[in-house]
Design an enzyme around this catalytic site. Structure first.
Site, PDB file in Angstrom:
ATOM      1  N   ASP A 168       0.795  -1.069   0.059  1.00 56.79           N
ATOM      2  CA  ASP A 168      -0.068  -0.001  -0.156  1.00 56.79           C
ATOM      3  C   ASP A 168       0.827   1.229   0.054  1.00 56.79           C
ATOM      4  O   ASP A 168       1.923   1.245   0.786  1.00 56.79           O
ATOM      5  CB  ASP A 168      -1.034   0.059   1.080  1.00 56.79           C
ATOM      6  CG  ASP A 168      -2.179   0.892   1.127  1.00 56.79           C
ATOM      7  OD1 ASP A 168      -1.997   1.676   0.110  1.00 56.79           O
ATOM      8  OD2 ASP A 168      -3.108   0.632   2.077  1.00 56.79           O
ATOM      9  N   ASP A 178      -7.642  -2.567   0.241  1.00 56.13           N
ATOM     10  CA  ASP A 178      -7.217  -1.356  -0.494  1.00 56.13           C
ATOM     11  C   ASP A 178      -6.551  -1.947  -1.704  1.00 56.13           C
ATOM     12  O   ASP A 178      -5.896  -2.880  -2.061  1.00 56.13           O
ATOM     13  CB  ASP A 178      -6.096  -0.986   0.419  1.00 56.13           C
ATOM     14  CG  ASP A 178      -6.395  -0.250   1.729  1.00 56.13           C
ATOM     15  OD1 ASP A 178      -7.615  -0.192   1.931  1.00 56.13           O
ATOM     16  OD2 ASP A 178      -5.613   0.233   2.458  1.00 56.13           O
ATOM     17  N   ASP A 209     -12.102  10.736  -2.248  1.00 57.41           N
ATOM     18  CA  ASP A 209     -12.260  10.086  -0.785  1.00 57.41           C
ATOM     19  C   ASP A 209     -11.177   9.658  -0.285  1.00 57.41           C
ATOM     20  O   ASP A 209     -10.336   8.958  -0.905  1.00 57.41           O
ATOM     21  CB  ASP A 209     -13.314   9.297  -0.925  1.00 57.41           C
ATOM     22  CG  ASP A 209     -13.780   8.742   0.289  1.00 57.41           C
ATOM     23  OD1 ASP A 209     -14.404   9.312   1.319  1.00 57.41           O
ATOM     24  OD2 ASP A 209     -13.706   7.416   0.626  1.00 57.41           O
ATOM     25  N   GLU A 234      -9.694  14.754   0.416  1.00 57.34           N
ATOM     26  CA  GLU A 234      -9.936  14.367   1.858  1.00 57.34           C
ATOM     27  C   GLU A 234      -8.804  13.857   2.559  1.00 57.34           C
ATOM     28  O   GLU A 234      -8.591  12.769   2.426  1.00 57.34           O
ATOM     29  CB  GLU A 234     -11.149  13.736   2.074  1.00 57.34           C
ATOM     30  CG  GLU A 234     -11.622  13.545   3.526  1.00 57.34           C
ATOM     31  CD  GLU A 234     -12.285  11.992   3.653  1.00 57.34           C
ATOM     32  OE1 GLU A 234     -13.054  12.226   4.758  1.00 57.34           O
ATOM     33  OE2 GLU A 234     -12.187  11.281   2.959  1.00 57.34           O
ATOM     34  N   HIS A 319     -20.716  15.595   5.639  1.00 54.81           N
ATOM     35  CA  HIS A 319     -21.353  14.346   5.820  1.00 54.81           C
ATOM     36  C   HIS A 319     -20.852  13.491   7.001  1.00 54.81           C
ATOM     37  O   HIS A 319     -21.748  12.547   7.604  1.00 54.81           O
ATOM     38  CB  HIS A 319     -21.724  13.621   4.608  1.00 54.81           C
ATOM     39  CG  HIS A 319     -20.344  13.149   4.161  1.00 54.81           C
ATOM     40  ND1 HIS A 319     -19.421  14.104   3.618  1.00 54.81           N
ATOM     41  CD2 HIS A 319     -20.196  11.721   3.987  1.00 54.81           C
ATOM     42  CE1 HIS A 319     -18.406  13.021   3.122  1.00 54.81           C
ATOM     43  NE2 HIS A 319     -18.627  11.982   3.360  1.00 54.81           N
TER      44      HIS A 319
END
Length: 434
Positions: A168, A178, A209, A234, A319
């Site tokens: 990763d 992932d 995101d 984000e 949210h």
């Protein structure tokens, strides 16, 4: 943002829509004003959220919004869209189907508003088990093999899916496998999907995101290849807190992460920005009688907007932090103080659906957006902080607007001649130069 370049790139728009966009160019040159067009519960709307939001297009456009951010569009195991599976399958979304989405986007375009897609590509849920009984076989949602992946597309250090891919490149997402973004096929097919969202569905821009889940180098590949008109990432990490549980005064390390990400993605030559979580965290506490926090040691704003405002996307809640999740909510009785700050300050402000439509704050927020647009406040506007005490924050923007936040009333002696009050509410006031 250069409006003309954006319109040229959007060659699929009709001539009539281009004319509308040209008519709004005076607003767009003042910078972006974003609007998050959903909350955590929007998927429950009877008749579908896309159809429901169609009835709000006129209000959103009339408020001076330049970009509306829509929820993740694809099939997802999680109703809200953040556990995607069949990426090309837009008919399985809880928000509505592909045709309804395209109609909504066309309606926004008809009002000169660009549309941001919520792009969830850090992780993905599998469609089938393999011969060992492990969920690691993915379906793309098309008759062909696009995005039909196996365990070799999953990071090998991920606890899900028995992945055999590369390590990763970012933080682990605990709830789903992932994706291995170093895999060339993954890159190629995700770029193809993003291009399809842009060219066939009509999206203009991206919200990335959980962007801390893959490296900025990977994000740069996708942004460079697809050329969104705007992008925002984000990157939500923990702030350094003191023994009292409140953020430390010095949050330089926190905002440095955001600056580093933007710099690696392309810096000033890229359309990429990052949500200014540093400003969000400081503002949360500052409005509770600690407004001194809003001036850093260098005399500038203490968040990302103090270092690289043009690349900071500011917000009060979203949210996750607000809505029904309530993970990091802004003090509910001081929300308009938050908007008085972000809508008159440098950066790219983002308004939350709930505050605008559900909290009865629509007119107050519209007034602030109008001031921003009328005075030409833009992402890189000049900020001069005049006062920052426990009960008073006072700042001048571009020499044309003065913003006051806090309960102190005796501030007239601090306001230069030639300014008049044009907006005020509970705990805030705005002056314009006459």
């Amino acid at each position: 943002m250069q409006v003309l370049n954006t319109m040229v790139n959007k060659h699929f728009l009709s001539l009539s829509v281009l004319i509308v966009l040209l008519g709004l160019s005076s607003n767009l040159t003042a910078g972006q004003v974003l609007f998050q067009g959903f909350n955590w519960e929007s998927w429950k709307e009877n008749g579908g959220w896309y159809n429901f939001l169609m009835g709000k297009v006129d209000d959103i456009a009339a408020a001076g919004i330049t970009h509306v951010w829509l929820p993740p569009p694809s099939h997802s195991v999680g109703e809200q869209g953040y556990m995607p599976g069949r990426l090309y399958d837009l008919d399985a979304s809880k928000y509505g189907n592909e045709a309804q989405l395209k109609s909504l986007i066309e309606a926004f375009h008809g009002k000169g508003v660009q549309v941001i897609a919520d792009i969830v590509i850090n992780h993905r849920t599998a469609e089938h088990k393999d011969g060992r009984g492990i969920y690691c076989l993915f379906e793309g949602g098309t008759p062909d093999s696009r995005l039909d992946w196996g365990p070799h597309m999953i990071c090998r250090d991920d606890p899900y899916g028995d992945g055999t891919g590369n390590p990763d490149t970012g933080a682990d997402f605990a709830a789903a496998p992932d994706i291995d973004h170093l895999n060339k096929r993954v890159q190629r097919e995700l770029i193809g999907w993003l291009d399809w969202l842009k060219m066939d569905i009509g999206f203009d821009a991206w919200r990335l995101d959980f962007a801390k889940g893959y490296s900025a180098d990977m994000a740069k590949i996708y942004i460079d290849a697809t050329e969104p008109s705007f992008a925002v990432a984000e990157i939500w990490t923990s702030m350094a807190n003191g023994g009292d549980g409140k953020p430390n005064y010095d949050q330089n390390a926190h905002r440095q992460e955001l600056v580093n990400w933007v710099d690696r993605v392309g810096g000033a030559n890229s359309n990429a920005t990052a949500f200014d979580f540093t400003t969000k965290g400081i503002l949360n506490v500052a409005v509770e009688g600690e407004l001194w926090r809003l001036r850093g040691e260098d005399g500038k704003a203490p968040g990302m907007i103090g270092w690289w405002p043009a690349k900071a996307t500011t917000f009060v809640d979203n949210h996750d932090t607000g809505s029904t999740q309530h993970l990091w909510p802004f003090p509910s009785d001081k929300v308009m103080q938050g908007y008085a700050y972000i809508l008159t300050h440098p950066g790219n402000p983002c308004i939350f659906y709930d505050h605008f439509f559900d909290w009865g704050l629509k007119e107050e927020i519209e007034r602030l957006v109008s001031i921003r647009n009328r005075q030409g406040i833009h992402p890189a506007s000049e900020l001069r902080i005049m006062e920052a005490d426990s009960d008073l924050y006072l700042a001048e923007i571009d020499g044309k607007v003065i913003t006051k936040i806090g309960p102190r009333y005796d501030v007239e002696h601090l306001i230069p001649e030639g300014f008049q009050v044009v907006a005020h509410g509970d705990g805030y006031a705005i002056w314009e130069k006459i």
